[in-house]
Design an enzyme around this catalytic site. Sequence first.
Site, PDB file in Angstrom:
ATOM      1  N   GLN A  65      13.819  38.669  -3.467  1.00  9.66           N
ATOM      2  CA  GLN A  65      14.273  37.601  -4.384  1.00  9.66           C
ATOM      3  C   GLN A  65      14.629  38.168  -5.736  1.00  9.66           C
ATOM      4  O   GLN A  65      15.141  37.298  -6.532  1.00  9.66           O
ATOM      5  CB  GLN A  65      13.463  36.657  -4.596  1.00  9.66           C
ATOM      6  CG  GLN A  65      13.273  35.794  -3.022  1.00  9.66           C
ATOM      7  CD  GLN A  65      14.426  35.253  -2.314  1.00  9.66           C
ATOM      8  OE1 GLN A  65      15.408  35.005  -2.974  1.00  9.66           O
ATOM      9  NE2 GLN A  65      14.438  34.762  -1.217  1.00  9.66           N
ATOM     10  N   CYS A  94       8.367  29.683   4.688  1.00 15.82           N
ATOM     11  CA  CYS A  94       7.567  30.607   4.944  1.00 15.82           C
ATOM     12  C   CYS A  94       6.572  30.906   3.953  1.00 15.82           C
ATOM     13  O   CYS A  94       6.412  32.385   3.635  1.00 15.82           O
ATOM     14  CB  CYS A  94       8.349  32.201   5.221  1.00 15.82           C
ATOM     15  SG  CYS A  94       9.547  31.794   6.620  1.00 15.82           S
TER      16      CYS A  94
HETATM   17  N1  PLP Z   1      10.024  38.377   1.192  1.00 11.01           N
HETATM   18  C1  PLP Z   1      10.476  37.299   0.425  1.00 11.01           C
HETATM   19  C2  PLP Z   1      10.043  36.860  -0.999  1.00 11.01           C
HETATM   20  C3  PLP Z   1      11.496  36.230   0.956  1.00 11.01           C
HETATM   21  O1  PLP Z   1      12.218  35.475   0.632  1.00 11.01           O
HETATM   22  C4  PLP Z   1      11.972  36.786   2.247  1.00 11.01           C
HETATM   23  C5  PLP Z   1      12.905  36.055   2.922  1.00 11.01           C
HETATM   24  O2  PLP Z   1      13.099  34.836   2.770  1.00 11.01           O
HETATM   25  C6  PLP Z   1      11.325  37.752   2.822  1.00 11.01           C
HETATM   26  C7  PLP Z   1      10.382  38.551   2.243  1.00 11.01           C
HETATM   27  C8  PLP Z   1      11.618  38.162   4.446  1.00 11.01           C
HETATM   28  O3  PLP Z   1      12.897  38.943   4.260  1.00 11.01           O
HETATM   29  P1  PLP Z   1      13.657  39.510   5.833  1.00 11.01           P
HETATM   30  O4  PLP Z   1      13.538  38.228   6.746  1.00 11.01           O
HETATM   31  O5  PLP Z   1      14.933  39.609   5.212  1.00 11.01           O
HETATM   32  O6  PLP Z   1      12.907  40.441   6.374  1.00 11.01           O
END
Ligand code: PLP
Length: 413
Positions: A210, A371
């Site tokens: 982010q 999440c």
């Molecule tokens: N870490 C953070 C802070 C996130 O916002 C996200 C996605 O929402 C992720 C990890 C995971 O990213 P990805 O699904 O592209 O692997």
Amino acid sequence: MNAPAAATVFDIQRIRADFPLLARTVHGKPLVYLDNANTSQKPASVIEAVDEHYRRHNANVARAVHQLGEEATAAYEGARDSLAGFVNAASRNELVLTSGTTQSINLVAYSYALPRLKEGDAILTTTMEHHANIVPWQLVAARSGATVKAAPIDERGELIVERFVELLTPEVKLACVAHVSNVLGTVNPVREIARECRRRGIPLLVDGSQAVPHRPVDVQALGCDFYAFTGHKMLSPTGTGALWAKREHLESMPPFFGGGEMIREVSFDGTTFAEAPHKFEAGTPNIAGFAGVTAAIDYYRSLGFEAIRAWEQNLLAYATERLRDVPGLRIIGEAAHKEPVISFLLEGAQATDLATLLDLEGVAVRSGHHCAHPLMQFYGVPATLRASLAFYNTREEIDAFVVALLKVRKLLM
Ligand code: PLP
């Protein structure tokens, strides 16, 4: 409004015209896309780079000596150069190309952490992490007998840095922290955290998912050991991302996936591996996607982060002020340093009901736990609504969002 007007050099209408999707309607209403922390929209130059790749250059990488194979390899390796420049890596070989943050963190968990962890060791993370920066550590902890500890945050959504530092005890073998929270927008003091980790000889992984869409990142200046990020939140195609790691770490890590592309020689007497980063890139990668990554980084460069930040921070201040005027609205996450992410609750209304009704008004926001279950548990709520902004959003869109929110609020009261 107190928020000062953003730099006039930022030609927002021209910028919006670069993003074809922003012109569409949803349920007969102009789209107001405020779900950028989930995934960003893509400029035409990125879409065209992917299209151009399949129309003119499609071939596999590093396997063919023919012209198309060379062009595909150049596109893929070109993305490594672009990404290395984007985060100011000391060398392009410090960039492992992955499918995104999740894969990048899992690579560190299984290839770096697991072989080093033993019973009694610990991994330190924080309460505000995305599951991608929690669950891989729990999985390798379960296999090794290590534990996962979480440093606390305060009500404003700021990491309590002194507690984080106190928790950096000798049994901690790795520390992991988000650069920016996907729920709260909080910007963590990564330099300071990295300095404390270095003092104790504890490597630090930063989840930059982010951060990279909003601010210039310099991994050398941050002083961390690993920096994981994802392409699709920074204008790039889905299924692209990277892990930056210090060269000595990459050299010490065994491969995670085995297969084609990552070997030097294979025999049943033993296989030797390619040098890093190639030893971590088994199989055919998302070549067209990485052609898009280069176009995305070029797009950021054409605007410049100074102008992007001025616009986004101005919009964040404006949106925060407007939302504060909505009766019964509570903002979750009021850190002093934030990227343009606003989580909130509205008294008497379920987040998911609100998001569904807002969608009917053309407004795309996310509802749910984002999440980040431990963070929801900290605030004692099952879900929040989240409006996350990008540099192509406008004050008019914020106004439309607030009008829609006031309308749907009435329906639910
Ligand atoms: N870490 C953070 C802070 C996130 O916002 C996200 C996605 O929402 C992720 C990890 C995971 O990213 P990805 O699904 O592209 O692997």
